[in-house]
Structure formats: structure tokens, C-alpha cells
Design an enzyme around this catalytic site. Structure first.
Site, PDB file in Angstrom:
ATOM      1  CD  GLU A  56      48.539  41.119  42.434  1.00  0.00           C
ATOM      2  OE1 GLU A  56      48.019  40.363  41.596  1.00  0.00           O
ATOM      3  OE2 GLU A  56      49.751  41.104  42.720  1.00  0.00           O
ATOM      4  CD  GLU A  78      49.269  45.401  35.850  1.00  0.00           C
ATOM      5  OE1 GLU A  78      49.901  44.434  35.433  1.00  0.00           O
ATOM      6  OE2 GLU A  78      49.144  45.648  37.051  1.00  0.00           O
ATOM      7  CB  SER A 108      44.852  37.739  31.845  1.00  0.00           C
ATOM      8  OG  SER A 108      44.496  37.622  33.211  1.00  0.00           O
ATOM      9  N   GLY A 167      44.969  38.293  36.961  1.00  0.00           N
ATOM     10  CA  GLY A 167      44.889  37.023  37.654  1.00  0.00           C
ATOM     11  C   GLY A 167      43.525  36.349  37.579  1.00  0.00           C
ATOM     12  CG  ASN A 170      54.583  41.624  39.055  1.00  0.00           C
ATOM     13  OD1 ASN A 170      55.388  41.397  39.957  1.00  0.00           O
ATOM     14  ND2 ASN A 170      53.356  42.067  39.290  1.00  0.00           N
ATOM     15  CG  HIS A 177      50.686  45.252  40.650  1.00  0.00           C
ATOM     16  ND1 HIS A 177      49.646  44.492  41.137  1.00  0.00           N
ATOM     17  CD2 HIS A 177      51.007  44.723  39.441  1.00  0.00           C
ATOM     18  CE1 HIS A 177      49.356  43.539  40.272  1.00  0.00           C
ATOM     19  NE2 HIS A 177      50.167  43.642  39.235  1.00  0.00           N
ATOM     20  CE  LYS A 185      50.837  39.448  39.509  1.00  0.00           C
ATOM     21  NZ  LYS A 185      49.362  39.323  39.333  1.00  0.00           N
TER      22      LYS A 185
END
Length: 255
Positions: A100, A170, A216, A176, A13, A98, A15
């Protein structure tokens, strides 16, 4: 990983990273590294890089995905991209829900479900992200949160469509941040997701479902994570932006 029952998939991904020249350079570096991988290899890239990625990966084992999709087929939705637009380009995969997107752009379990169905109905393989916040883990409600996200995301999804679904666990607190769930924590939640899917569909359907860990995963911890029986690959952020690092993950998932 249990490769007798399901495929391991490593999906990058990217991003909001990489201009088109940068994307081209990364993909060219990645192609020989990915060539011998026996796991599924996917790169989910920004919309502006999709055509570049599709063109450069023709004839390779690398599949291309988008990072999001809208749930309507067309209309007054400025800045959005429909599933039909993606499939027309040759995109095969898409990430939905996701953390985010949930955190910064108002995604809810219900809109994740609508996007999931739109993507599947258009023939896209869909990576559905689920995961708990740090305070939710600390309160001991990880299973309640992840179970609800999984159930709502799959509302109206048929057993046949489930064959085109990957679920990515996740933990939001590990994305991150450099923090990673332990291999045991990751497997515990991935196993719970599989149990949840078995109750919704069947044990055979659940056993065939690829469940990734995201949060991560990197060259240092991937072997331990991928050695877990219910971790079938990874949805990779930072480590997908360097061909050598991504290659280590592909190698680990191919064993």
C-alpha cells in the site's frame, strides 16, 4: 514452519484503524489471548497509538511496531517519522515497503532499501514486504519481481543486521481482496525468497530468516498456510483487528 531453525512470528498490521480508546480495548482483549503464545507476537499500530500500545504491553509477550519509517534522521520532511523517534519511544519493530505504501505513496525499491537501512541502523527489527501484482503473476514473472525487490531491499545490509530482518511475502493481488495464495503458492515464493537470501549471504543465514506470508491470512486458512515448511508466520491485516481472530492465528503458529 521450521521452528528448529527460526522463530515463527505473527505480526498484526492495523493499517489506518483504531482510535486510542479503541486501541486500548483491543490490546486489553488481546493480552490474555496472547499470553500463552510460543510464537513471536507483534502489533504494528498507527503512530497515534504507539504510546498507548507500548504502555499497555509492558510486561507482556506482545511487541510493538510502527507501520512505516522515514530514511533520514531529521529534517524538512513534513508528516514523516524517523527511526530514532521510534526507538526513543520504545518501539521495537517497523514495517517497510508495504504494497500500500508502494501503490499509493510512491515507494520504490530504492526508498524501501533506504528505509530498511535507517531502521536497522537505529536498532529496529524490520519487516520488509515484497510481492507481485496480479498481472505480474499472470505473466509468470513472480520470481523476477520478488527476487529484485528482495535483493534491492537488502543492499548494504550486513549478515549481522539480517538477524533483525523479517521478510513478508505479500502478493499484492491478495491483500484486502479476500483472495489468498494457495498454501503451495505461498510456500513456493517463500522458498524462493530463502534461496535468494542464501545466495546473497549464506544458507545458514537464510535458514535462520523468518519469512512470513501476508495476504488475507485468516482463522480459516492459517493452519494450512502455517503448515508449509517455508512459511514462518504471517503479517496480518483484517484478522489483527479482532482479538479472537488474531488469537486463532497465534494458536496455529504456536503449535
Amino acid at each position: 514452519m521450521n521452528k528448529q531453525l527460526r522463530q515463527a512470528v505473527i505480526a498484526g498490521n492495523w493499517k489506518m484503524n483504531k482510535t486510542r480508546p479503541e486501541a486500548k480495548a483491543l490490546i486489553e482483549d488481546l493480552k490474555p489471548i496472547a499470553a500463552n503464545a510460543t510464537c513471536g507476537v507483534v502489533i504494528c499500530v498507527p503512530y497515534t497509538n504507539l504510546e498507548t500500545a507500548i504502555e499497555l504491553t509492558k510486561g507482556t509477550n506482545i511487541k510493538v511496531g510502527a507501520e512505516n519509517v522515514h530514511f533520514e534522521k531529521s529534517g524538512a520532511f513534513t508528516g514523516e517519522i524517523s527511526a530514532d523517534m521510534l526507538t526513543e519511544m520504545g518501539v521495537e519493530y517497523v514495517i517497510v515497503g508495504h504494497s500500500e505504501r508502494r501503490q499509493y505513496f510512491g515507494e520504490t525499491d530504492e526508498t524501501v532499501n533506504k528505509r530498511t537501512k535507517a531502521a536497522l541502523n537505529a536498532g529496529l527489527k524490520t519487516i520488509i514486504c515484497v510481492g507481485e501484482m496480479l498481472d505480474e503473476r499472470e505473466k509468470g514473472i513472480t520470481e523476477e519481481i520478488v527476487g529484485m525487490q528482495t535483493k534491492v531491499a537488502l543492499l548494504g545490509v550486513t549478515a549481522e543486521q539480517l538477524k533483525n530482518v523479517i521478510i513478508a511475502y505479500e502478493p499484492v493481488w491478495a491483500i484486502g481482496t479476500g483472495k489468498t495464495a494457495t498454501a503451495e503458492q505461498a510456500n513456493e515464493v517463500c522458498s524462493f525468497i530463502r534461496q535468494t537470501v542464501a545466495k546473497l549471504y549464506s544458507q545458514a543465514d537464510a535458514d535462520a530468516l523468518t519469512i512470513q506470508y501476508g495476504g488475507s491470512m485468516n482463522p480459516k486458512n492459517c493452519a494450512e498456510l502455517l503448515a508449509q515448511p517455508d512459511v514462518d508466520g504471517g503479517l496480518i491485516g483484517g484478522a489483527s483487528l479482532k482479538a479472537a481472530d488474531f488469537g486463532v492465528l497465534l494458536e496455529a503458529a504456536s503449535k
